[in-house]
Design an enzyme around this catalytic site. Structure first.
Site, PDB file in Angstrom:
ATOM      1  N   ASN A 107       0.817  -1.213   0.000  1.00  0.00           N
ATOM      2  CA  ASN A 107       0.000   0.000   0.000  1.00  0.00           C
ATOM      3  C   ASN A 107       0.849   1.262   0.000  1.00  0.00           C
ATOM      4  OD1 ASN A 107      -2.928  -0.581  -0.086  1.00  0.00           O
ATOM      5  ND2 ASN A 107      -2.373  -1.966   1.561  1.00  0.00           N
ATOM      6  N   ASN A 133      -7.579   0.590   3.558  1.00  0.00           N
ATOM      7  CA  ASN A 133      -6.794   0.198   4.739  1.00  0.00           C
ATOM      8  C   ASN A 133      -5.367  -0.221   4.385  1.00  0.00           C
ATOM      9  OD1 ASN A 133      -8.726   0.608   6.766  1.00  0.00           O
ATOM     10  ND2 ASN A 133      -9.830  -1.213   6.073  1.00  0.00           N
ATOM     11  N   HIS A 189      -7.644   3.200  12.752  1.00  0.00           N
ATOM     12  CA  HIS A 189      -8.785   2.437  12.233  1.00  0.00           C
ATOM     13  C   HIS A 189      -8.332   0.981  12.122  1.00  0.00           C
ATOM     14  CE1 HIS A 189     -12.237   1.069  10.109  1.00  0.00           C
ATOM     15  NE2 HIS A 189     -11.527   0.735   9.047  1.00  0.00           N
TER      16      HIS A 189
END
Length: 328
Positions: A107, A133, A189
Site C-alpha cells: 500500500n 486500509n 482504524h
C-alpha cells in the site's frame, strides 16, 4: 446552484465505490445545490476498466440532475486533475498468507504514487479522505508524498467506527442515535481503536450515569465495536461496503458543510494534542466549520483510557516506522 465540485474516487468499481458514487451524484456529500463531476480511477487492467465503464453507464442511467460530468481512467494524473475532493478508497487487500508488514509495503507504493499525483495536479486546497486500509498509515504516506499541499487536508476515515459505536450505545440505552452526542473514537482504524463514551450524552444526560458499568465497557462495548468489521465478513462473506460508503459520506459532508458544534471523529494529523506525536494521523474528536476542523482540546484522560490510547498509538508508531524509509 453553487459552484461545481470535482470529486476524485479511487477504487471506483469496487464494492465501496459502487455504494458511494451514486450517493455522491445524488447530492448527499456536497449538498443538494452543488453539481458534481465524478473523476473515477481504477486499476489499469481490462476487467477493472470494463467494470468501471459499467458503473459509469449505470450512473448515466440514473439521470442525476447534479451529475455534471464523469471521467473514467487508470491514470492518477487524470483522475486527480483539479480535484476539490479526493476519496482514496482503493487499496491492496490482505491476501492469504500475507503478513501485515507486506500489506503496508504494497500500500505504501500505491499511496506514495497517489500522493505525488495529488501534489502535481489537484487543487491546492483539495480535501483528501483515505478509506483504503490501513487507512491512517496510508493517509500519512499520501500526506508525506504531497509536500506542496496542506497536510491538514489529509484525513483517514474513523467515522465507520464512530457510527458503529453510536449504534451499540443506542441499542444499549434504547435511545435514537440522533440523540447521542460527544462520542469519541481514538486512534487507529484497526481493532486497537478505542471508542470512548466518558463525555457522551443522550438527550443531554451523561451516558456514564445510565451505563455505569466498566465490565460492559471493557468486555462487550469495546470488543464489539473493534471486531465489527470481522463479524460482518464472517456473516456476509464480504467486507463492509455500504456502511463504509455511508461513513465516507458522513465524514466529508460534516467536514465540508460543518458539524454544527457536534463532536465527530476524524483521523487527522496530530498537532501534539493528548501527547500524540505531531503529524501522526490519529482518530480525535473534532468539530468542523467552514470546511476546516478543530481538535477538541483538554479532555481528561483517565488511566483506563490511557492504556487503550497508548496501545493504538504504539501500533501506529510501529506502522509508521515500517514505511518511513519509503518516504521522500
Amino acid at each position: 446552484m453553487k459552484a461545481l465540485v470535482r470529486v476524485a474516487v479511487t477504487g471506483a468499481a469496487g464494492q465501496i465505490g459502487y455504494s458511494l458514487l451514486f450517493r455522491i451524484a445524488a447530492g448527499e456529500m456536497f449538498g443538494k445545490d452543488r453539481p458534481v463531476i465524478l473523476q473515477m480511477l481504477e486499476l489499469p487492467d481490462e476487467k477493472a476498466q470494463a467494470a468501471l465503464k459499467g458503473v459509469m453507464m449505470e450512473l448515466e442511467d440514473c439521470a442525476f440532475p447534479l451529475l455534471a460530468g464523469m471521467v473514467v481512467t487508470d491514470n492518477p494524473d487524470i483522475a486527480f486533475k483539479d480535484a476539490d475532493a479526493a476519496l482514496l478508497v482503493g487499496s491492496r487487500p490482505r491476501g492469504p498468507g500475507m503478513e501485515r508488514k507486506d500489506l503496508l509495503m504494497e500500500n505504501a507504493k500505491i499511496f506514495t504514487a497517489q500522493g505525488a499525483a495529488l501534489n502535481k495536479v489537484a487543487r491546492r486546497d483539495v480535501k483528501v479522505l483515505v478509506v483504503g486500509n490501513p487507512a491512517n498509515t496510508n493517509a500519512y504516506i499520501a500526506m508525506k508524498s504531497a509536500p506542496d499541499l496542506n497536510p491538514k487536508h489529509f484525513t483517514a476515515m474513523l467515522r465507520l467506527d464512530h457510527n458503529r459505536a453510536l449504534s451499540q450505545l443506542s441499542t444499549k440505552l434504547g435511545k435514537p442515535v440522533a440523540n447521542i452526542e460527544k462520542l469519541i473514537v481514538w486512534g487507529n482504524h484497526s481493532p486497537t481503536m478505542y471508542p470512548d463514551y466518558r463525555f457522551a450524552t443522550a438527550d443531554g444526560t451523561p451516558i456514564i450515569e445510565a451505563i455505569n458499568d466498566q465490565a460492559w465497557n471493557a468486555n462487550s462495548f469495546i470488543p464489539t465495536v473493534s471486531k465489527r468489521g470481522a463479524a460482518i465478513i464472517e456473516a456476509r462473506g464480504l467486507s463492509s461496503a455500504a456502511s463504509a460508503a455511508n461513513a465516507a459520506i458522513d465524514h466529508m459532508r460534516d467536514w465540508l458543510l460543518g458539524s454544527n458544534g457536534k463532536w465527530i471523529t476524524m483521523g487527522v494529523p496530530s498537532d501534539g494534542s493528548y501527547g500524540i506525536p505531531e503529524g501522526m494521523i490519529f482518530g480525535f474528536p473534532v468539530t468542523t466549520t467552514n470546511g476546516e476542523y478543530s481538535i477538541v482540546k483538554d479532555l481528561p484522560i483517565d488511566t483506563f483510557s490511557k492504556t487503550y490510547i497508548d496501545k493504538t498509538l504504539a501500533e501506529l508508531e510501529e506502522e509508521r516506522a515500517s514505511i518511513t524509509h519509503l518516504l521522500r
